[in-house]
Scaffold this motif. Structure first.
Motif, PDB file in Angstrom:
ATOM      1  N   ALA A  97      59.530  83.458  52.535  1.00 10.99           N
ATOM      2  CA  ALA A  97      58.365  84.284  52.860  1.00 10.99           C
ATOM      3  C   ALA A  97      57.824  83.946  54.245  1.00 10.99           C
ATOM      4  O   ALA A  97      57.915  82.802  54.704  1.00 10.99           O
ATOM      5  N   VAL A 108      54.633  83.308  55.924  1.00  7.67           N
ATOM      6  CA  VAL A 108      53.277  82.932  55.521  1.00  7.67           C
ATOM      7  C   VAL A 108      52.374  83.027  56.746  1.00  7.67           C
ATOM      8  O   VAL A 108      52.692  82.436  57.790  1.00  7.67           O
ATOM      9  N   PHE A 150      62.776  78.628  56.232  1.00 11.75           N
ATOM     10  CA  PHE A 150      63.338  79.616  57.158  1.00 11.75           C
ATOM     11  C   PHE A 150      62.515  79.586  58.442  1.00 11.75           C
ATOM     12  O   PHE A 150      61.300  79.368  58.385  1.00 11.75           O
ATOM     13  N   ALA A 151      63.156  79.821  59.572  1.00 11.06           N
ATOM     14  CA  ALA A 151      62.403  79.931  60.819  1.00 11.06           C
ATOM     15  C   ALA A 151      63.043  80.978  61.711  1.00 11.06           C
ATOM     16  O   ALA A 151      64.259  80.985  61.901  1.00 11.06           O
ATOM     17  N   GLU A 187      63.036  82.172  65.502  1.00 10.22           N
ATOM     18  CA  GLU A 187      62.627  81.577  66.775  1.00 10.22           C
ATOM     19  C   GLU A 187      63.126  82.417  67.947  1.00 10.22           C
ATOM     20  O   GLU A 187      64.045  83.230  67.801  1.00 10.22           O
TER      21      GLU A 187
HETATM   22  N1  CTP Z   1      55.568  78.172  55.964  1.00  7.67           N
HETATM   23  C1  CTP Z   1      54.773  77.786  54.906  1.00  7.67           C
HETATM   24  N2  CTP Z   1      53.405  77.790  55.033  1.00  7.67           N
HETATM   25  C2  CTP Z   1      52.837  78.160  56.196  1.00  7.67           C
HETATM   26  C3  CTP Z   1      53.643  78.544  57.288  1.00  7.67           C
HETATM   27  C4  CTP Z   1      55.011  78.555  57.133  1.00  7.67           C
HETATM   28  O1  CTP Z   1      55.297  77.418  53.852  1.00  7.67           O
HETATM   29  N3  CTP Z   1      51.509  78.150  56.299  1.00  7.67           N
HETATM   30  C5  CTP Z   1      57.028  78.135  55.797  1.00  7.67           C
HETATM   31  C6  CTP Z   1      57.718  79.480  55.918  1.00  7.67           C
HETATM   32  O2  CTP Z   1      57.850  80.096  54.658  1.00  7.67           O
HETATM   33  C7  CTP Z   1      59.082  79.101  56.492  1.00  7.67           C
HETATM   34  C8  CTP Z   1      58.795  77.846  57.299  1.00  7.67           C
HETATM   35  O3  CTP Z   1      57.540  77.341  56.831  1.00  7.67           O
HETATM   36  O4  CTP Z   1      59.983  78.742  55.471  1.00  7.67           O
HETATM   37  C9  CTP Z   1      58.731  78.008  58.772  1.00  7.67           C
HETATM   38  O5  CTP Z   1      57.751  78.956  59.092  1.00  7.67           O
HETATM   39  P1  CTP Z   1      57.294  79.080  60.604  1.00  7.67           P
HETATM   40  O6  CTP Z   1      56.277  80.148  60.714  1.00  7.67           O
HETATM   41  O7  CTP Z   1      58.542  79.205  61.439  1.00  7.67           O
HETATM   42  O8  CTP Z   1      56.689  77.625  60.832  1.00  7.67           O
HETATM   43  P2  CTP Z   1      55.313  77.163  61.470  1.00  7.67           P
HETATM   44  O9  CTP Z   1      55.169  75.720  61.148  1.00  7.67           O
HETATM   45  O10 CTP Z   1      54.216  78.072  61.059  1.00  7.67           O
HETATM   46  O11 CTP Z   1      55.595  77.258  63.016  1.00  7.67           O
HETATM   47  P3  CTP Z   1      55.177  78.359  64.125  1.00  7.67           P
HETATM   48  O12 CTP Z   1      54.012  77.783  64.831  1.00  7.67           O
HETATM   49  O13 CTP Z   1      56.439  78.457  64.977  1.00  7.67           O
HETATM   50  O14 CTP Z   1      54.870  79.653  63.427  1.00  7.67           O
END
Ligand code: CTP
Ligand code: CA
Length: 229
Positions: free
Chosen positions: A99, A101, A151-152, A154
């Motif tokens: 998901a 998030v 998942f990410a 990028e």
């Molecule tokens: N994820 C999560 N809870 C959040 C944000 C993200 O569980 N509040 C999970 C997503 O489901 C995904 C992973 O973390 O599996 C990576 O999400 P991502 O958005 O890439 O990571 P972030 O730490 O939010 O980094 P960014 O600042 O790049 O958005």
């Protein structure tokens, strides 16, 4: 083993998959959201069920029909997704966070619809951080042998960002894909590299989201068989 007549490799396992994108309400008619279609998470749920797993799919705002043979929990916000994932993860062998998030939610929810006022500029929207569900389940494993997958998506130096994120989140596997034209959002196809905490990197060529899902379950099943089923 997945040969004819063999017991499917995820039989007897409970896996939890989150899919879709959370929506964070501002007022009764508006939200902050994202473009996740949920298709990769649904492909993960379908393929795990086909490999014999009991599957709990935690779905946020996809509008997709419930897959057959899968327990589906419908949620809206990140806080609701966290509750549902933690509950389902309690007895899970694997948790896959596909998901999207929302990182932030509006600091306040307006019970009534926010209205324009003549001659006035809009008030800025204050945001607060949402809980990081992946980091939380990685840090506090409900079972010691549980496999946790993130998942990410990028841009730029995709692998460097991915390796850094894998470490920060503390998960076992991180599926990294590059955001770009025809890739990721809403498409039927995906191309990715699966990074493992032990340093192994598994490239997955451009192809259907089912193929990436099968590779994820191969890697998860490999980690589970080293512990007893
Ligand atoms: N994820 C999560 N809870 C959040 C944000 C993200 O569980 N509040 C999970 C997503 O489901 C995904 C992973 O973390 O599996 C990576 O999400 P991502 O958005 O890439 O990571 P972030 O730490 O939010 O980094 P960014 O600042 O790049 O958005
Ligand atoms: Ca994020």
């Amino acid at each position: 083993a997945r040969g004819a007549g063999a017991r499917p490799d995820l039989a007897g396992r409970h896996v939890v998959v989150s899919a879709g994108g959370t929506r964070e309400p501002l007022d009764p008619v508006r939200y902050l959201g994202n473009r996740s279609s949920g298709k990769q998470g649904y492909a993960l749920a379908r393929t795990a069920a086909a490999r014999g797993a009991r599957v709990t799919l935690i779905e946020a705002n996809t509008g997709l029909p419930d897959p057959a043979g899968v327990d589906v929990v419908h949620v809206g916000t990140a806080v609701q997704l966290r509750e549902a994932v933690l509950k389902a993860a309690a007895d899970a062998d694997a948790v896959v966070m596909a998901a999207a998030v929302a990182d932030f939610r509006p600091a306040a929810y307006a019970e009534g619809k926010i209205k324009k006022k003549d001659g006035q500029e809009p008030a800025p929207v204050a945001l607060v951080r949402n809980p990081d569900i992946l980091a939380e389940i990685s840090a506090e494993r409900a079972r010691p042998e549980q496999v946790v997958v993130g998942f990410a998506a990028e841009t730029d130096d995709v692998l460097a960002h991915g390796r850094d994120k894998l470490r920060r989140k503390g998960c076992d596997l991180l599926v990294v894909n590059e955001v770009g034209e025809r890739k990721t959002f809403g498409s039927e196809e995906n191309e990715a590299v699966v990074l493992a905490a032990d340093g192994v990197e598994t490239p997955v060529p451009y192809g259907p989201k089912e193929a990436l899902a099968e590779t994820v379950w191969d890697l998860v099943a490999g980690r589970l068989t080293t512990t007893a089923g």
